[in-house]
Design an enzyme around this catalytic site. Structure first.
Site, PDB file in Angstrom:
ATOM      1  N   TRP A  56       0.805  -1.224   0.000  1.00 45.37           N
ATOM      2  CA  TRP A  56       0.000   0.000   0.000  1.00 45.37           C
ATOM      3  C   TRP A  56       0.841   1.279   0.000  1.00 45.37           C
ATOM      4  CZ3 TRP A  56       1.694   2.542   4.176  1.00 45.37           C
ATOM      5  CH2 TRP A  56       2.129   1.782   5.287  1.00 45.37           C
ATOM      6  N   ASN A  57       2.140   1.182   0.333  1.00 46.59           N
ATOM      7  CA  ASN A  57       2.887   2.430   0.534  1.00 46.59           C
ATOM      8  C   ASN A  57       3.254   3.134  -0.769  1.00 46.59           C
ATOM      9  OD1 ASN A  57       4.707   0.336  -0.045  1.00 46.59           O
ATOM     10  ND2 ASN A  57       6.338   1.234   1.192  1.00 46.59           N
TER      11      ASN A  57
ATOM     12  N   LYS B 227      -2.451  -8.614  -7.490  1.00 48.41           N
ATOM     13  CA  LYS B 227      -3.299  -8.403  -6.321  1.00 48.41           C
ATOM     14  C   LYS B 227      -2.735  -7.214  -5.545  1.00 48.41           C
ATOM     15  CE  LYS B 227      -2.978  -9.388  -2.213  1.00 48.41           C
ATOM     16  NZ  LYS B 227      -3.481  -8.060  -1.698  1.00 48.41           N
TER      17      LYS B 227
ATOM     18  N   GLU C 193      10.931  -8.650  -2.388  1.00 49.16           N
ATOM     19  CA  GLU C 193      11.460  -7.398  -1.846  1.00 49.16           C
ATOM     20  C   GLU C 193      10.810  -7.225  -0.492  1.00 49.16           C
ATOM     21  OE1 GLU C 193      11.465  -3.938  -0.414  1.00 49.16           O
ATOM     22  OE2 GLU C 193      10.330  -3.294  -2.168  1.00 49.16           O
ATOM     23  N   LEU C 194      11.607  -7.496   0.567  1.00 49.25           N
ATOM     24  CA  LEU C 194      11.043  -7.610   1.908  1.00 49.25           C
ATOM     25  C   LEU C 194      11.466  -6.444   2.804  1.00 49.25           C
ATOM     26  CD1 LEU C 194      11.613 -11.471   2.213  1.00 49.25           C
ATOM     27  CD2 LEU C 194       9.610 -10.248   1.334  1.00 49.25           C
TER      28      LEU C 194
ATOM     29  N   ARG D 208      10.420  10.717   3.172  1.00 48.15           N
ATOM     30  CA  ARG D 208       9.699  10.430   1.931  1.00 48.15           C
ATOM     31  C   ARG D 208       8.556   9.471   2.244  1.00 48.15           C
ATOM     32  NH1 ARG D 208      11.866   6.632  -2.947  1.00 48.15           N
ATOM     33  NH2 ARG D 208      10.337   7.183  -4.538  1.00 48.15           N
TER      34      ARG D 208
ATOM     35  N   CYS E  46      10.184   1.109   2.677  1.00 47.69           N
ATOM     36  CA  CYS E  46      11.053   0.002   3.076  1.00 47.69           C
ATOM     37  C   CYS E  46      12.523   0.398   3.131  1.00 47.69           C
ATOM     38  CB  CYS E  46      10.861  -1.187   2.137  1.00 47.69           C
ATOM     39  SG  CYS E  46      11.133  -0.787   0.401  1.00 47.69           S
TER      40      CYS E  46
ATOM     41  N   GLU F 234      11.547  -2.528  12.118  1.00 46.72           N
ATOM     42  CA  GLU F 234      11.284  -1.515  11.109  1.00 46.72           C
ATOM     43  C   GLU F 234      10.238  -0.531  11.628  1.00 46.72           C
ATOM     44  OE1 GLU F 234      10.852  -1.528   6.247  1.00 46.72           O
ATOM     45  OE2 GLU F 234      10.029  -3.205   7.389  1.00 46.72           O
TER      46      GLU F 234
ATOM     47  N   SER G 136      16.230   5.166  -5.048  1.00 51.44           N
ATOM     48  CA  SER G 136      15.503   4.425  -6.073  1.00 51.44           C
ATOM     49  C   SER G 136      15.622   5.073  -7.445  1.00 51.44           C
ATOM     50  CB  SER G 136      14.026   4.327  -5.689  1.00 51.44           C
ATOM     51  OG  SER G 136      13.884   3.709  -4.433  1.00 51.44           O
TER      52      SER G 136
ATOM     53  N   GLU H 127      14.786  -5.738  -8.791  1.00 49.31           N
ATOM     54  CA  GLU H 127      13.809  -5.088  -9.655  1.00 49.31           C
ATOM     55  C   GLU H 127      14.423  -3.789 -10.172  1.00 49.31           C
ATOM     56  OE1 GLU H 127       9.508  -6.411  -7.979  1.00 49.31           O
ATOM     57  OE2 GLU H 127      10.532  -4.892  -6.781  1.00 49.31           O
TER      58      GLU H 127
END
Length: 493
Positions: free
Chosen positions: A162-163, A186, A262-263, A290, A296, A393, A453, A470
């Protein structure tokens, strides 16, 4: 198909339903729905169709039916569709940003930045689509040839968080389509509307039916279990918590599904004695704030050399305290609400634990009165090593600061985590910065930079922060299989 924007998606259910399968909008098979709330007010945005097992199976069938033709589609044509998607996303930046604010809550400037970031994935992988190549070479021993070719892995299934509801979808969808793979998506139940808008945008860009199927739902295990249990699904990509990732890896193992994970992260932010403190403060604000810290790769633990600790704390604390919290569409707001009450409760629990163990609140912003899941921007100092906030986290706008004098001791502390997604280092000495970066156990390191990123760079972590990458060239390779052909032919008589 006309692009479905905020006026349609955020106001009322689509007439046909919110599940997008085979190029058609439809209701969930059992007509169930689930609520989407505005984090800034707690009010209902609207009800959304909740896909179930039957819908998950229908999506696989639609994707599989479209797979052969898409695989045979020239790379140039796939590239053109993705380029069009990039253009459309940029044209609809305001519409998409407002939709993100409505369901995610982040400040409008962050939401608009996310749309631009998401669009770049379509542009980058449009360009990579035409660079997929094969190789032909003589065998070193002579007598025959080696042909190495690349082909699409097949039907791919994605679960996104959702982020970053637009960017995380684009980061997975774009390389898959570029490689020639159909997609099952999904989205998170907190933010399904943005994913549906992306589906409508790609349809308008000319993507053939069945190549992108979007199943919003609040019963993820039911949908994902169908996908991971079906042998036609050959690639699975997940962005989310490490705990959930472990469970999904177990399910994927049954059919030996190719996975990208990607955890979670626990990024250290290191400020050396020779750092440009003003630059470090600006970078810290980027790395920490940000998306309201719900990122993450957000800076999670700050290690500041004792010689600059007082200056950094004063300037960083002032910047954090100046963050203006409020509903994302209000003028001047830089910090929106957290995604839900549970997120706020977790953050406050970590702050309370740290304070109980001796940490001090060095700076704290304000939040608006009234409803909404708001958490003030906070800086903690004198945080002891046993405080939970240094080991979990945070996923919010709280920065715990500790100091160091010895580089080796600091690195041992920075690496003392099961996670290894991102790290940040500030130093004027390039040799020192590179030495520290090379010793950090992280998949990505920002040197004198708080924003990491980039669609053109490989994103991913080590240890329990994930598997695979990714973005970059690696991003499209994740959706390609390698086939080797030993080639010989009879010689003429």
């Amino acid at each position: 198909m006309t692009f479905v924007g905020i006026d349609t998606l955020a106001k009322a259910p689509l007439a046909e339903g919110d599940v997008f399968i085979g190029g058609r909008w439809r209701e969930a098979g059992d007509r169930r729905a689930f609520p989407v709330y505005d984090p800034a007010t707690g009010e209902l945005v609207r009800e959304v169709s909740a896909a179930g097992a039957a819908d998950a199976l229908a999506a696989i069938e639609a994707a599989q039916s479209a797979a052969a033709e898409w695989r045979a589609t020239p790379a140039r044509r796939r590239s053109e569709i993705l380029h069009t998607a990039f253009t459309l996303m940029r044209e609809h930046t305001d519409t998409l940003a407002r939709l993100i604010v409505a369901e995610n809550g982040k400040a409008y400037r962050d939401a608009a930045g996310e749309v631009g970031y998401a669009a770049e994935f379509f542009r980058w992988f449009a360009e990579e689509a035409v660079r997929i190549g094969s190789s032909f070479a003589d065998a070193p021993g002579g007598g025959y040839r080696h042909v190495v070719r690349k082909h699409p892995v097949g039907v791919t299934a994605f679960v996104t968080p959702w982020n970053f509801p637009a960017a995380m979808a684009a980061r997975k969808i774009a390389p898959a389509l570029a490689a020639g793979c159909p997609v099952l998506l999904k989205p998170a139940p907190e933010t399904p509307l943005t994913a549906l808008a992306v589906a409508a945008l790609l349809a308008e860009a000319g993507l053939p039916d069945g190549l992108l199927n979007v199943l919003p739902t609040d019963r993820a295990p039911e949908v994902v279990s169908v996908w991971l249990g079906d042998e036609r699904v050959r690639k699975f990509s997940f962005t989310g918590s490490t705990a959930t990732g472990r469970l999904l890896l177990e399910q994927a193992a049954a059919n030996v599904v190719n996975v990208t994970m990607e955890l979670g992260g626990n990024a250290p932010f290191i400020v050396c004695a020779d750092a440009d403190v003003d630059a470090a403060v600006l970078g810290a604000m980027d790395a920490k704030m940000r998306g309201g810290g719900e990122v993450c790769i957000a800076a999670n633990r700050f290690y500041v050399h004792t010689s600059v600790a007082a200056e950094f704390t004063e300037k960083f604390g002032a910047a954090m305290a100046a963050s203006q919290a409020g509903p994302g569409l209000e003028d001047g707001v830089t910090l929106g609400p957290m995604i839900n009450k549970a997120a706020v409760d977790k953050i406050r629990g970590l702050v309370d634990d740290a304070v109980t163990r001796g940490a001090k609140v060095a700076a704290c912003g304000t939040v608006p009165d009234g409803p909404g899941h708001f958490q003030p921007a906070t800086v903690l100092t004198d945080v002891p090593d046993d405080a939970r906030i240094l080991h979990e986290e945070v996923f919010g706008p709280v920065a715990p600061l500790t100091t160091f004098t010895d580089e080796d001791e600091m690195l041992a502390r920075a690496n003392a985590t099961v996670h290894g997604l991102a790290s940040y280092v500030y130093s004027r000495d390039v040799a020192r910065a590179l030495r520290i970066a090379e010793r950090l156990e992280a998949g990505m390191v920002g040197l004198n930079r708080g924003l990491l990123s980039d669609p053109a760079a490989p994103f991913g972590g080590v240890k329990q922060s994930g598997l695979g990458r990714e973005g970059g060239r690696e991003g499209i390779e994740a959706f390609l299989e390698t086939q080797y052909i030993a080639l010989d032919w009879p010689t003429a008589n």
